[in-house]
Design an enzyme around this catalytic site. Structure first.
Site, PDB file in Angstrom:
ATOM      1  CE  LYS A  40      35.077  32.697  46.053  1.00 39.90           C
ATOM      2  NZ  LYS A  40      35.189  33.894  46.865  1.00 39.90           N
ATOM      3  CD  GLN A  71      37.320  35.360  49.243  1.00 39.51           C
ATOM      4  OE1 GLN A  71      37.000  35.300  48.063  1.00 39.51           O
ATOM      5  NE2 GLN A  71      36.725  34.636  50.166  1.00 39.51           N
ATOM      6  CG  ASP A 107      31.000  38.357  46.196  1.00 41.97           C
ATOM      7  OD1 ASP A 107      30.834  37.130  46.308  1.00 41.97           O
ATOM      8  OD2 ASP A 107      32.045  38.943  46.542  1.00 41.97           O
TER       9      ASP A 107
END
Ligand code: GUN
Length: 285
Positions: A52, A96, A119
């Site tokens: 990422k 995460q 997300d």
């Protein structure tokens, strides 16, 4: 000849587009800034996060990792997320997964401000899926968004086709089922209790496997007459090698197209995340 649905050509195009959009935002004083919050030091999570960061920095966006102790209390964790939600410089936040067992009882997906939820997990964002929309200006969940991008790039028709999705997770199975339905596919959502999986996959035009079990899909699941398209979302290790859910060597000659692991859905997920970061920043501008 089987088409390999490789992400790289599409990722290259998207990086060029996102770099331009990022430069425009920076010129207007709005630097896209991704914060990833990691609890503990799960090695798989650290690998995903490294990817990422790499793509974020490649397009010119700012990236920071907040790595929190796995003994953090719920209160401290909630305060940390609240601070990021209220920080005007931070334009995209990821918690995460997985988090520590202590935090699992929190409704993690709804903690991030929906405008910064890159997300696409917050119920305010998933609402768009239920409402039947497939708009590119919404923060859609990244793996499903990436899969649709890959299917469109390789001009695979969806309208009226039978798509069999295996796995009903909140991150992949459920949202991709809805996106495919919104694009006029006929969707069967199969899972671990499904009794006639082979029958279903043999009647599928598109199979999307998001189970996380190596060699789940074998020749016995494929009808070679149907010219099936397979999207393999699995990320499993087998004999020290990264493999998908599909027994690739024996299945790939029998299908029209298949996404490789690695190099298929994985890079599409990361690019979709950075796309969501740019989108979230543009919407705030
Ligand atoms: N862990 C594994 N996949 C994901 C994902 O897509 N988002 C987050 N936040 N955590 C993950």
């Amino acid at each position: 000849m089987t088409t390999l649905l490789k992400a790289q050509p599409l990722v290259d195009q998207k990086i060029a587009d996102l770099t331009k959009r990022c430069q425009t935002l920076i010129q207007n004083g709005r630097t896209p800034f991704m914060k990833v919050v990691l609890v503990g030091n799960n090695p798989a999570s650290l690998t995903y996060i490294k990817n990422k960061k790499r793509i974020c920095e490649m397009v010119g966006a700012k990236f920071e990792l907040d790595q929190l102790d796995d003994k953090i209390t719920k209160d401290e964790f909630l305060k940390h997320i609240e601070k990021l939600n209220n920080d005007p410089a931070v334009t995209g936040i990821i918690i995460q997964l997985p988090v520590s067992p202590e935090l699992k009882t929190l409704r993690i997906t709804n903690l991030v401000n929906p405008e910064k939820d890159i997300d696409g997990f917050h119920s305010k964002n998933t609402q768009w899926l239920y409402e039947g929309s497939y708009q590119t200006n919404h923060l859609l969940p990244c793996t499903p968004k990436g899969i649709i991008g890959l299917l469109d790039f390789y001009q695979i028709p969806l309208k009226g086709k039978h798509a069999v999705v295996i796995g009903r997770s909140l991150i992949v199975g459920k949202p991709i089922s809805m996106l495919l339905s919104n694009r006029d596919a006929t969707v069967t959502l199969a899972h671990s209790k499904t009794e006639n999986l082979v029958e279903l996959t043999k009647s599928a035009d598109i199979i999307i496997s998001a189970v996380g079990r190596a060699e789940l899909i074998t020749v016995s699941h494929i009808n070679p007459q149907r010219k099936t398209v397979i999207i393999d979302v699995g990320m499993n290790t087998l004999d020290g090698k990264l493999v998908g859910d599909v027994k690739f060597d024996e299945v790939s000659p029998l299908v029209a197209a298949i996404s490789p692991v690695p190099g298929g859905v994985g890079p599409m997920t990361v690019i979709s995340l950075v796309e969501n970061l740019i989108l979230a920043t543009e919407k705030k501008s």
